[in-house]
Design an enzyme around this catalytic site. Structure first.
Site, PDB file in Angstrom:
ATOM      1  N   GLU A   1       0.853  -1.211  -0.151  1.00 18.65           N
ATOM      2  CA  GLU A   1       0.212  -0.012  -0.180  1.00 18.65           C
ATOM      3  C   GLU A   1       0.799   1.335   0.004  1.00 18.65           C
ATOM      4  OE1 GLU A   1      -3.327   0.073   2.606  1.00 18.65           O
ATOM      5  OE2 GLU A   1      -3.868  -2.123   2.069  1.00 18.65           O
TER       6      GLU A   1
HETATM    7  C1  LIG Z   1       1.849  -9.503   1.100  1.00 18.86           C
HETATM    8  C2  LIG Z   1       1.573  -8.578  -0.280  1.00 18.86           C
HETATM    9  C3  LIG Z   1       0.198  -8.142  -0.505  1.00 18.86           C
HETATM   10  C4  LIG Z   1       0.199  -7.558  -1.642  1.00 18.86           C
HETATM   11  N1  LIG Z   1      -1.192  -7.523  -1.974  1.00 18.86           N
HETATM   12  C5  LIG Z   1      -1.351  -6.450  -3.180  1.00 18.86           C
HETATM   13  C6  LIG Z   1      -2.758  -6.252  -3.545  1.00 18.86           C
HETATM   14  O1  LIG Z   1      -3.880  -6.688  -3.160  1.00 18.86           O
HETATM   15  N2  LIG Z   1      -2.639  -5.788  -4.812  1.00 18.86           N
HETATM   16  C7  LIG Z   1      -1.838  -5.269  -5.404  1.00 18.86           C
HETATM   17  O2  LIG Z   1      -2.215  -4.682  -6.630  1.00 18.86           O
HETATM   18  N3  LIG Z   1      -0.592  -5.351  -4.979  1.00 18.86           N
HETATM   19  C8  LIG Z   1      -0.361  -5.794  -3.864  1.00 18.86           C
HETATM   20  N4  LIG Z   1       0.827  -6.079  -3.420  1.00 18.86           N
HETATM   21  C9  LIG Z   1       2.187  -5.411  -4.052  1.00 18.86           C
HETATM   22  C10 LIG Z   1       2.601  -4.573  -3.199  1.00 18.86           C
HETATM   23  O3  LIG Z   1       1.881  -3.248  -3.189  1.00 18.86           O
HETATM   24  C11 LIG Z   1       4.126  -4.273  -3.866  1.00 18.86           C
HETATM   25  O4  LIG Z   1       4.844  -5.340  -3.370  1.00 18.86           O
HETATM   26  C12 LIG Z   1       4.614  -2.809  -3.277  1.00 18.86           C
HETATM   27  O5  LIG Z   1       4.051  -1.967  -4.250  1.00 18.86           O
HETATM   28  C13 LIG Z   1       6.021  -2.591  -3.803  1.00 18.86           C
HETATM   29  O6  LIG Z   1       6.355  -3.263  -4.951  1.00 18.86           O
HETATM   30  P1  LIG Z   1       7.563  -4.242  -5.356  1.00 18.86           P
HETATM   31  O7  LIG Z   1       7.554  -5.228  -4.280  1.00 18.86           O
HETATM   32  O8  LIG Z   1       7.651  -4.658  -6.852  1.00 18.86           O
HETATM   33  O9  LIG Z   1       8.803  -3.454  -4.888  1.00 18.86           O
HETATM   34  P2  LIG Z   1       9.631  -2.499  -5.939  1.00 18.86           P
HETATM   35  O10 LIG Z   1       8.865  -1.425  -6.634  1.00 18.86           O
HETATM   36  O11 LIG Z   1      10.384  -3.149  -6.959  1.00 18.86           O
HETATM   37  O12 LIG Z   1      10.699  -1.653  -4.981  1.00 18.86           O
HETATM   38  C14 LIG Z   1      11.659  -2.355  -4.236  1.00 18.86           C
HETATM   39  C15 LIG Z   1      12.365  -1.374  -3.203  1.00 18.86           C
HETATM   40  O13 LIG Z   1      12.641  -0.350  -3.968  1.00 18.86           O
HETATM   41  C16 LIG Z   1      12.023   0.897  -3.405  1.00 18.86           C
HETATM   42  N5  LIG Z   1      11.653   1.868  -4.377  1.00 18.86           N
HETATM   43  C17 LIG Z   1      11.125   1.683  -5.766  1.00 18.86           C
HETATM   44  N6  LIG Z   1      11.047   2.807  -6.544  1.00 18.86           N
HETATM   45  C18 LIG Z   1      11.721   3.725  -5.636  1.00 18.86           C
HETATM   46  C19 LIG Z   1      11.978   5.075  -6.076  1.00 18.86           C
HETATM   47  N7  LIG Z   1      11.489   5.803  -7.170  1.00 18.86           N
HETATM   48  N8  LIG Z   1      12.601   5.711  -4.874  1.00 18.86           N
HETATM   49  C20 LIG Z   1      13.346   5.178  -3.961  1.00 18.86           C
HETATM   50  N9  LIG Z   1      13.059   3.910  -3.727  1.00 18.86           N
HETATM   51  C21 LIG Z   1      12.348   3.069  -4.658  1.00 18.86           C
HETATM   52  C22 LIG Z   1      10.850   0.434  -2.720  1.00 18.86           C
HETATM   53  O14 LIG Z   1      10.482   1.109  -1.602  1.00 18.86           O
HETATM   54  C23 LIG Z   1      11.404  -0.983  -2.307  1.00 18.86           C
HETATM   55  O15 LIG Z   1      11.979  -0.678  -1.113  1.00 18.86           O
HETATM   56  C24 LIG Z   1       1.127  -6.936  -2.260  1.00 18.86           C
HETATM   57  C25 LIG Z   1       2.433  -7.543  -1.916  1.00 18.86           C
HETATM   58  C26 LIG Z   1       2.681  -8.247  -1.072  1.00 18.86           C
HETATM   59  C27 LIG Z   1       4.011  -8.755  -0.514  1.00 18.86           C
END
Ligand SMILES: Cc1cc2nc3c(=O)[nH]c(=O)nc-3n(C[C@H](O)[C@H](O)[C@H](O)COP(=O)(O)OP(=O)(O)OC[C@H]3O[C@@H](n4cnc5c(N)ncnc54)[C@H](O)[C@@H]3O)c2cc1C
Length: 623
Positions: free
Chosen positions: A435
């Protein structure tokens, strides 16, 4: 916004991926009508209208929620075995049925559409109960109601959509929200799921795969974000993302697999494939191309559920820690008497009070106006609440020592009290990631923090604009800052009287520190110009200062209100919290001028290049 008004942010020197991300999120940004209290803090304003005196829950609203909340509490205690749910990875159908019978799937859905029609504050109180007991049940209800079908439908649904879907989801048909894809985590611009209109334009055909969709493996309806054909604006193709309500029994929707995690073992989270799924045009939420606006606005309010659940979790940790710190004697005294443990307990109590105050304050805005602009307040609650709740649960484990690390089942088998700190810790780690991760929350708040300045001076620094336009903007900006900047040096007070002199001192501190914050931000803008956008750590410190100031204000106002109701003990708690927050703010200010960000960044870049690869020797590695 810059797509229509390119003067705000200069995207000319950005990479294609960065430009796409910025342009897409800017286009979906809600235009600020009036600065809220939190937004004003970054501009040196301390305007308490609407938040002072603390807008406590009205007795009739409290009364309205009471019967439901009592039943929910009884249900959780008597029928929801959170440890068994964690162990088996399943929420029993009987629990789902009982939750549905109680109306838990439609807490905020208006009674006309089959819901309980309760307020945001009552919803937050329900999230606190859930968060204190069972992370899995919390996630089920929260994903369904805060980001799933009910919330966007309440905000943007047509009457037909509401009539069709709200009674179903309020009655217990589970819903979900699908945005994330393999390449789309924090960056929706990389979205690959597509929805193409049929030749007659009455339907869209969705193709793509969504990742980590919470509730997705059990849902009947899902809000799906998909790319729709671009629109031409000023001769340029403008990317479009659209939100659709999709029923999971429609041909082409398939759950590929269920995902499993460190905690939240009973999360019904999965990979969902959409193959030629035919969706009627009337299932679009808001309008074609407005999907990101739907997602962002839904999350503005939806984001309050997590901090509310974190309040519940923190209160539970406080109870566990207090009991154990009294009970456990080591080195001739209860461990709570040893300063190192006492320090944790004190901070835990104070931070929990602040977290609850911030969350209730933000929730009260929604109850006053369901379209209230709480973007900043909700983001601050999410950022601060999830980070501090993590610290709290981590410290609860430390105070419980070895028993904190032991599972509840194992404790029980040895005849000890099955206190589930280990489960609470596992279940809560995700809160700073989903979120909107903490890093993204800081960027989001920073964007809003800079907005008034971008409006005044963005055009001056934008090399994409004609010289004449930039000159004109420069005159306007000079006139604005000639009036605004000197004001930031004038002494100021809060202009509001609270009963306790300690709290009064903290309120005055916030008023004058908001001016210091505004000045410092302005100085950083002058120093870095358009490159400020790249200074994430610096911007993060400004964000953290503003967030602490918001937390101090919420805590003082609520303590003042509660002490008037005979709960004077909270004044000491708020006072201790404010002193601690002020120490943190002082440190952030110091680090604005003196830090080793540059060196750290270079070390990180060289690490990325493999310059310190020797550091990875002497281990068992798969690569
Ligand atoms: C248990 C679980 C439930 C979830 N439920 C849902 C759901 O119901 N619906 C849905 O759509 N998604 C869901 N998600 C997805 C969740 O919202 C994402 O995991 C989250 O948005 C982060 O994306 P990512 O894991 O791909 O990390 P990434 O975007 O790949 O980021 C990796 C790291 O880099 C950092 N980062 C990324 N971009 C930047 C930037 N520009 N500047 C600085 N730091 C940055 C992030 O903060 C993070 O620390 C869920 C995920 C999990 C694990």
């Amino acid at each position: 916004m810059p797509i229509e008004e390119p003067q705000t942010i200069d995207t000319s020197k950005m990479s294609a991926g960065q430009r796409a991300a910025i342009e897409l999120t800017e286009a979906a940004r809600q235009v600020v009508q009036e600065r809220t209290f939190a937004a004003g803090l970054f501009m040196g304003e301390f305007r308490l209208e609407g938040i002072a005196p603390f807008p406590s829950q009205k007795p009739d609203d409290r009364q309205k929620g009471e019967a439901f909340l009592q039943k929910l509490e009884t249900l959780l205690r008597e029928k929801v075995d959170a440890d068994a749910i964690d162990r088996t990875g399943e929420i029993p159908q009987a629990v789902m049925d009982e939750l549905a019978k109680l109306g838990t799937f439609g807490i905020k859905v208006p009674a006309d559409y089959g819901g309980l029609g309760l307020s945001q504050t009552n919803y937050c109180r329900a999230a606190m109960l859930l968060g204190s007991w069972c992370g899995n049940t919390t996630a089920l209800i929260s994903a369904h109601q805060s980001i799933g079908v009910p919330q966007p439908l309440i905000l943007f649904g047509t009457e037909e959509q509401k009539k069709k879907y709200l009674p179903r989801v309020a009655g217990g048909e589970i819903s979900a929200f699908a945005l994330t894809e393999v390449d789309v985590g924090s960056d929706p611009a990389a979205m690959k799921t597509r929805a193409e209109p049929t030749p007659d334009g009455n339907h869209f055909i969705i193709n793509g795969e969504k990742l980590w969709c919470t509730n997705g493996t059990r849902a009947g309806v899902i809000v799906v974000m998909a790319r729709t054909p671009p629109k031409m604006v000023n001769g340029k193709a403008k990317e479009q993302i659209t939100a659709f309500i999709v029923e999971t029994n429609w041909p082409g929707v398939e759950v590929i697999r269920r995902c499993h995690f460190m905690g939240l073992k009973a999360l019904y989270n999965g990979v969902i494939r959409f193959e030629n799924v035919k969706v009627p045009r009337e299932n679009i939420l808001l309008a074609e191309g407005k999907g990101l606006r739907v997602a962002l606005t839904t999350l503005d309010t939806g984001r309050l559920t997590l901090p509310a659940a974190c309040v519940g979790l923190s209160k539970r940790c406080l109870e566990i820690t207090r009991t154990w710190a009294n009970e456990r004697t080591q080195w001739g005294a209860p461990i709570g008497k040893h300063a190192a443990i006492a320090d944790k307990l004190g901070r835990m109590a104070a931070n929990t009070f602040a977290m609850e105050s911030m969350t209730l304050l933000a929730a009260s805005h929604v109850d006053r106006d369901k379209h209230a602009d709480i973007r900043l307040e909700a983001a601050m609650c999410k950022l601060w609440g999830t980070e501090h709740a993590w610290e709290i649960v981590n410290e609860a484990m430390q105070v419980r020592g070895g028993r904190g690390y032991e599972t509840a089942d194992s404790l029980k088998a040895r005849g000890e009290n099955p206190v589930p700190v280990e489960r609470l810790l596992r279940d809560s780690r995700i809160n700073t990631i989903f979120e909107g991760s903490s890093e993204i929350m800081r960027l989001f708040i920073a964007r809003e923090m800079l907005d008034p300045h971008l409006k005044v001076s963005g055009a001056v620094l934008n090399s994409q604009l004609p010289k004449g336009q930039r000159m004109k903007a420069a005159f306007k900006a000079a006139a604005f800052y000639a009036g605004w900047y000197p004001k930031q040096w004038l002494p100021t007070g809060s202009g509001f009287t609270v009963q306790s002199s300690e709290l009064m001192g903290h309120m005055n501190y916030v008023a004058r520190t908001s001016r210091k914050l505004a000045r410092s931000l302005f100085h950083a803008m002058v120093k870095f110009g358009p490159k400020l956008e790249r200074e994430q750590l610096l911007l993060g410190r400004f964000v953290d200062i503003g967030t602490e100031l918001f937390a101090i204000t919420a805590s003082c106002l609520r303590a003042d209100q509660l002490s008037g109701e005979g709960r004077g003990e909270v004044v000491r708690l708020a006072d201790y919290f404010c002193h601690s927050a002020r120490l943190r703010v002082g440190e952030y200010f110091r680090q604005l001028g003196k830090n080793n960000d540059r060196i750290g960044y270079r070390i990180a870049q060289d690490t990325l290049k493999g310059e310190f690869a020797a550091m990875e020797k002497g281990i068992v590695s798969k690569s």
